[in-house]
Design an enzyme around this catalytic site. Structure first.
Site, PDB file in Angstrom:
ATOM      1  N   LYS A 111       0.883  -1.170   0.000  1.00  0.00           N
ATOM      2  CA  LYS A 111       0.000   0.000   0.000  1.00  0.00           C
ATOM      3  C   LYS A 111       0.920   1.218   0.000  1.00  0.00           C
ATOM      4  O   LYS A 111       1.326   1.700   1.053  1.00  0.00           O
ATOM      5  CB  LYS A 111      -0.904  -0.017   1.240  1.00  0.00           C
ATOM      6  CG  LYS A 111      -1.857   1.177   1.336  1.00  0.00           C
ATOM      7  CD  LYS A 111      -3.160   0.915   0.633  1.00  0.00           C
ATOM      8  CE  LYS A 111      -4.120   2.088   0.810  1.00  0.00           C
ATOM      9  NZ  LYS A 111      -5.420   1.872   0.166  1.00  0.00           N
ATOM     10  N   GLY A 122      -3.873   0.633  -4.680  1.00  0.00           N
ATOM     11  CA  GLY A 122      -3.852   2.080  -4.840  1.00  0.00           C
ATOM     12  C   GLY A 122      -4.617   2.784  -3.735  1.00  0.00           C
ATOM     13  O   GLY A 122      -5.251   2.164  -2.884  1.00  0.00           O
ATOM     14  N   GLY A 141      -7.709   5.264  -3.041  1.00  0.00           N
ATOM     15  CA  GLY A 141      -8.896   5.805  -3.695  1.00  0.00           C
ATOM     16  C   GLY A 141      -9.087   5.252  -5.096  1.00  0.00           C
ATOM     17  O   GLY A 141      -8.792   4.098  -5.371  1.00  0.00           O
TER      18      GLY A 141
END
Length: 226
Positions: free
Chosen positions: A40, A115, A117
Site C-alpha cells: 500500500k 492504490g 482511492g
C-alpha cells in the site's frame, strides 16, 4: 526467489473494497504455492496509531518484509493523499515508491499493490495514480463496488486505464450494497462491456475472512481475453 511479478488493484471509488479484494487475491496466489506480499504505497487514515489497510495486507502476505517497503507513505488524516501529504509537509515521491516495490519484488513471487482511492487520484501536484502504475509497470485489476451508479464508474475507470495504455487484466464485483436492485443484471452489463475477465463476485458480508473469499476468485483468468 528472483524478480516477482504482480498487479495494481484500483477501484471505482474510495471505500469499494480494494483492501478486501487485495487480501483475497494474496491468499489465492499463496494457495498456488507462491510467495506473496501486499503493498500500500500511500495509506491515508490512521486509527489508534495503526493504518488498518496496511495491517490487513501485511497479515495476508506470507513472507515478512520491512513495513516501510509495504507502506512508504503513512498519512494520518483520511483525506485525499496529496492534501494529507501537503499538510504533513511532505511530497509523495514516486521514485521512493518504485524503490520500495523493487525491494518487495526481490523477495516475493507476486506483489499486489493497492492504490489509494480511485484511479485518477492525485499523489502530488503533478502526478497521479496513473503515473504510479506506469512507473511500476503493472497491469491493473479493477474492483467494482456494486451499487447504483457502478456501471458508469467502472466504464469510466476502464476507459482511463486504457487511455493510459495500461493493461486491464481483470475485474472483481464486490457487493457493497446488500439492497442493490437488479444485481445480476448489473454484473452482466459490466461483463458485456468491460472487455476483461470477471475474476469473481464477492458477497456482501463485512465479516468474511479474506482466506475464505479467495476461493471465490479465479486467478487463472487474469489477463485472459474475455
Amino acid at each position: 526467489m528472483g524478480m516477482g511479478k504482480g498487479y495494481f488493484v484500483t477501484g471505482t471509488d474510495t471505500g469499494v473494497g480494494k483492501t478486501r479484494v487485495t487480501c483475497a487475491l494474496l491468499h489465492a496466489f499463496a494457495a498456488t504455492g507462491k510467495t506473496v506480499v501486499g503493498m500500500k504505497p500511500v495509506a491515508a487514515g490512521c486509527e489508534n496509531g495503526m493504518w488498518p489497510d496496511v495491517e490487513l495486507l501485511a497479515a495476508a502476505s506470507n513472507i515478512s518484509v520491512q513495513r516501510e517497503h509495504i507502506n512508504p507513505y503513512a498519512l494520518v488524516p483520511p483525506i485525499a493523499p496529496h492534501i494529507a501529504a501537503d499538510r504533513a509537509g511532505i511530497e509523495i515521491d514516486l521514485e521512493v515508491i518504485r524503490q520500495a516495490h523493487l525491494e518487495l519484488k526481490k523477495k516475493a513471487d507476486i506483489v499486489i499493490v493497492e492504490g489509494a482511492g480511485g484511479f485518477l487520484v492525485p499523489l502530488n501536484d503533478h502526478e497521479d495514480s496513473v503515473a504510479l502504475v506506469q512507473a511500476l509497470g503493472l497491469a491493473v485489476l479493477l474492483v467494482v463496488g456494486m451499487r447504483l451508479g457502478c456501471i458508469n464508474h467502472a466504464l469510466l475507470t476502464a476507459h482511463a486505464v486504457r487511455a493510459a495504455q495500461i493493461p486491464l487484466a481483470g475485474w472483481v464485483a464486490n457487493r457493497i450494497d446488500p439492497e442493490m436492485a437488479v444485481f445480476k443484471e448489473n454484473v452482466l452489463a459490466l461483463e458485456q462491456r468491460l472487455d476483461c475477465p470477471l475474476l469473481g463476485i464477492l458477497p456482501y458480508d463485512q465479516n468474511h475472512d479474506a482466506r475464505d473469499l479467495s476461493s471465490l476468485l479465479d486467478i487463472a483468468r487474469i489477463g485472459m481475453s474475455s
